[in-house]
Motif scaffolding. Structure first.
Motif, PDB file in Angstrom:
ATOM      1  N   LYS A   1       0.832  -1.202   0.000  1.00 12.55           N
ATOM      2  CA  LYS A   1       0.000   0.000   0.000  1.00 12.55           C
ATOM      3  C   LYS A   1       0.866   1.252   0.000  1.00 12.55           C
ATOM      4  O   LYS A   1       0.664   2.191   0.776  1.00 12.55           O
ATOM      5  CB  LYS A   1      -0.936  -0.005   1.212  1.00 12.55           C
ATOM      6  N   LYS A   2       1.824   1.248  -0.866  1.00 11.95           N
ATOM      7  CA  LYS A   2       2.715   2.410  -0.974  1.00 11.95           C
ATOM      8  C   LYS A   2       1.947   3.591  -1.567  1.00 11.95           C
ATOM      9  O   LYS A   2       1.009   3.396  -2.349  1.00 11.95           O
ATOM     10  CB  LYS A   2       3.924   2.065  -1.844  1.00 11.95           C
ATOM     11  N   PRO A   3       2.328   4.812  -1.214  1.00 11.50           N
ATOM     12  CA  PRO A   3       1.613   6.001  -1.721  1.00 11.50           C
ATOM     13  C   PRO A   3       1.588   6.034  -3.247  1.00 11.50           C
ATOM     14  O   PRO A   3       2.507   5.563  -3.918  1.00 11.50           O
ATOM     15  CB  PRO A   3       2.431   7.170  -1.162  1.00 11.50           C
ATOM     16  N   ARG A   4       0.519   6.613  -3.788  1.00 16.27           N
ATOM     17  CA  ARG A   4       0.363   6.685  -5.236  1.00 16.27           C
ATOM     18  C   ARG A   4       1.504   7.455  -5.876  1.00 16.27           C
ATOM     19  O   ARG A   4       1.997   7.076  -6.940  1.00 16.27           O
ATOM     20  CB  ARG A   4      -0.978   7.340  -5.577  1.00 16.27           C
ATOM     21  N   TRP A   5       1.950   8.558  -5.246  1.00 18.61           N
ATOM     22  CA  TRP A   5       3.032   9.353  -5.811  1.00 18.61           C
ATOM     23  C   TRP A   5       4.323   8.540  -5.928  1.00 18.61           C
ATOM     24  O   TRP A   5       5.094   8.717  -6.872  1.00 18.61           O
ATOM     25  CB  TRP A   5       3.287  10.602  -4.972  1.00 18.61           C
ATOM     26  N   PHE A   6       4.529   7.609  -4.960  1.00 25.07           N
ATOM     27  CA  PHE A   6       5.732   6.770  -4.980  1.00 25.07           C
ATOM     28  C   PHE A   6       5.675   5.794  -6.152  1.00 25.07           C
ATOM     29  O   PHE A   6       6.679   5.598  -6.849  1.00 25.07           O
ATOM     30  CB  PHE A   6       5.847   6.006  -3.658  1.00 25.07           C
ATOM     31  N   ARG A   7       4.496   5.218  -6.390  1.00 25.44           N
ATOM     32  CA  ARG A   7       4.368   4.273  -7.503  1.00 25.44           C
ATOM     33  C   ARG A   7       4.548   4.972  -8.845  1.00 25.44           C
ATOM     34  O   ARG A   7       5.203   4.447  -9.746  1.00 25.44           O
ATOM     35  CB  ARG A   7       3.003   3.579  -7.436  1.00 25.44           C
ATOM     36  N   ILE A   8       3.960   6.155  -8.969  1.00 28.65           N
ATOM     37  CA  ILE A   8       4.082   6.904 -10.227  1.00 28.65           C
ATOM     38  C   ILE A   8       5.538   7.290 -10.479  1.00 28.65           C
ATOM     39  O   ILE A   8       6.057   7.148 -11.595  1.00 28.65           O
ATOM     40  CB  ILE A   8       3.186   8.152 -10.190  1.00 28.65           C
ATOM     41  N   MET A   9       6.219   7.753  -9.419  1.00 28.92           N
ATOM     42  CA  MET A   9       7.620   8.134  -9.560  1.00 28.92           C
ATOM     43  C   MET A   9       8.478   6.933  -9.946  1.00 28.92           C
ATOM     44  O   MET A   9       9.365   7.038 -10.811  1.00 28.92           O
ATOM     45  CB  MET A   9       8.133   8.742  -8.253  1.00 28.92           C
ATOM     46  N   SER A  10       8.228   5.781  -9.336  1.00 32.04           N
ATOM     47  CA  SER A  10       8.993   4.571  -9.647  1.00 32.04           C
ATOM     48  C   SER A  10       8.813   4.176 -11.109  1.00 32.04           C
ATOM     49  O   SER A  10       9.780   3.811 -11.789  1.00 32.04           O
ATOM     50  CB  SER A  10       8.556   3.422  -8.731  1.00 32.04           C
ATOM     51  N   GLU A  11       7.571   4.243 -11.596  1.00 32.98           N
ATOM     52  CA  GLU A  11       7.306   3.869 -12.986  1.00 32.98           C
ATOM     53  C   GLU A  11       7.984   4.836 -13.954  1.00 32.98           C
ATOM     54  O   GLU A  11       8.525   4.421 -14.981  1.00 32.98           O
ATOM     55  CB  GLU A  11       5.805   3.825 -13.231  1.00 32.98           C
ATOM     56  N   ARG A  12       7.973   6.123 -13.620  1.00 31.97           N
ATOM     57  CA  ARG A  12       8.618   7.106 -14.493  1.00 31.97           C
ATOM     58  C   ARG A  12      10.133   6.913 -14.521  1.00 31.97           C
ATOM     59  O   ARG A  12      10.766   7.009 -15.578  1.00 31.97           O
ATOM     60  CB  ARG A  12       8.271   8.518 -14.021  1.00 31.97           C
TER      61      ARG A  12
END
Length: 501
Positions: A472-483
């Protein structure tokens, strides 16, 4: 079901996918027929497998200072006995890994076997410590030996500046990383060449030693088992030094998926390599003692150089060059093999996904290779590397012992599992007991350093729950990781491996 080659630009996970033409996709690209899939190829032949094992086992130790065994045995005869016994024990470990490698046909070595038998947590801890500390520090140590001995002929009359050693070492590390990033075939070919250089260097020592024996130079072997300190309580430490010198027999199992006909190649490569290394190590030590007595050997910081100066005259200048090439071969073999460990761990979801991607044209695990470069450079220019390795040397034998113990567990849990190569049960039992005994000994003999290593290893447990279990990592963390992953894919030209038929 076999997955079809991907032609879309972005996968469901947000990552770029490859296509059958071996390039990152672009709109309008058409897929020419008959192109190779983007995946690691089976290019490790028997000769290359032998060169990987021998090339990583034989580093600088046998040439520079094999006095750890002699210090803890107290006699010439017992030290030669320990070298032989350690070779046999290492062969037992290698044979156990041959069974594991032909039964579990996945790359990754210790990590994969611990994952299959004991589950994801201990496997993650293993790769966590390997990536952050053990492998960068070990690469830096052997690289420093390369830097020192490649400069030795240019600084005969004076001390080599430490900065010069570190700068040439940094160049050597970079060359190894680039080589392993560019081509599997060229990396393997150079490893074969360097392995022949190592064996040549050993022969340069053994042949004059045999000639000395023929001439009757046997005075250092008289009363071979009597010495100034032959206390039996120090023999376990001698085993520790000896086993460390033979470490490296497990590296072929890191690249199982790239080995041609692994069911035959892995056991045969292991048996050939261990026979050559054991005979070479014992005869090299015998050669030393034909010219250097026990007291002189203990005082020498580079026994091969001392030996060659006495017997080879001006040709002794070639010995540091051969030692440097030997170290370079260990660097190359270690990076080639361990990068596959990181590649497999990433594929299993235990490391960032970028590390499981492959260059679209060169078909090398480029990210898994170069991830070691910055970490190794940090280790190179900071702190006491030998102390750091002492902190964590017990972790290597702990996890190797667990992996071999897993073989015994699989025999009882899965008796019907297909085993193309099978060893007598006493072999893994004896070897795993030896590994765990060495771990217990390190806790007793050096509780401070081992305790620090134990604490560093335990940091892998909270890391596992933070990075792997917590979903349940923050959405901003997932988006940053994908980018970040997509950006690195574009820069490095890498894509996920396509499924194998």
């Amino acid at each position: 079901m076999v997955r079809k080659p991907v032609v879309s630009t972005i996968s469901k996970g947000g990552y770029l996918q490859g296509n059958v033409n071996g390039r990152l996709p672009s709109l309008g690209n058409k897929e020419p027929p008959g192109q190779e899939k983007v995946q690691l190829k089976r290019k490790v032949t028997l000769l290359r497998g032998v060169s990987i094992i021998i090339g990583t086992i034989i580093g600088a130790g046998i040439f520079i200072s094999p006095k750890g065994v002699l210090q803890n045995t107290g006699s010439v005869g017992m030290s030669l006995t320990i070298w032989t016994v350690c070779g046999v024990l290492s062969l037992f470990g290698a044979l156990s890994y041959a069974e594991l490698g032909t039964t579990i046909k996945k790359s990754g070595g210790h990590y994969t076997y611990i994952l299959e038998v004991f589950g994801p947590l201990p496997a993650f801890v293993r790769v966590w410590v390997e990536l952050l500390i053990i492998r960068p520090a070990a690469t830096a140590v052997i690289s420093l030996a390369f830097g020192r001995y490649i400069l030795e002929p240019f600084f005969i009359q004076c001390e080599i500046p430490e900065l010069a050693i570190k700068l040439i070492t940094a160049v050597g590390i970079t060359v190894v990383m680039v080589l392993n990033s560019m081509s599997v075939s060229w990396s393997a070919r150079i490893q074969i060449f360097l392995t022949f250089c190592k064996l040549t260097a050993i022969l340069i020592i053994i042949v004059p030693g045999v000639m000395q024996l023929i001439k009757g130079q046997t005075q250092n072997f008289k009363d071979a088992f009597s010495g100034r300190d032959s206390s039996i309580t120090r023999l376990p430490l001698a085993f520790y030094y000896g086993m460390y010198a033979y470490a490296g027999w497990f590296y072929l199992n890191f690249v199982t998926e790239e080995v041609e006909n692994p069911e035959k190649t892995i056991p045969l490569a292991i048996c050939i390599s261990m026979a050559i290394v054991t005979i070479g190590y014992v005869l090299t030590n015998v050669a030393y003692f034909t010219t250097i007595n026990a007291e002189e050997l203990l005082l020498s910081n580079a026994v091969a150089v001392t030996f060659s100066e006495r017997l080879l005259g001006n040709f002794s200048l070639a010995v540091p060059i051969f030692v440097a090439l030997s170290c370079f071969g260990s660097m190359n073999g270690g990076v080639f093999a361990v990068s596959r460990l990181f590649y497999v761990a990433s594929r299993e979801g235990h490391l960032p996904e970028i590390l499981s991607m492959i260059h679209v044209r060169k078909h090398t695990p480029l990210p898994a290779v170069i991830v070691l470069h910055p970490l190794t450079m940090i280790m190179l220019f900071s702190g006491d590397l030998d102390s750091l390795l002492n902190f964590l040397s017990f972790a290597r034998w702990l996890f190797i012992g667990l992996a071999v113990a897993g073989l015994i567990y699989l025999r009882y849990k899965c008796p019907d599992m297909h085993r193309p190569f099978k060893v007598p049960l006493f072999i893994p039992a004896l070897f795993s007991f030896t590994c765990l005994f060495m771990v217990a000994l390190s806790l007793y003999s050096d509780p401070f350093s081992t305790g620090i290593g134990f604490v560093i290893t335990l940091t892998g447990v909270p890391a596992y729950y933070l990075f792997i279990i917590w979903d349940k990592k923050p959405r901003w963390f997932r988006i940053m990781s994908e980018r970040i992953t997509r950006t690195l894919q574009i820069i490095l030209e890498v894509v996920p491996e396509e499924d194998k038929l």
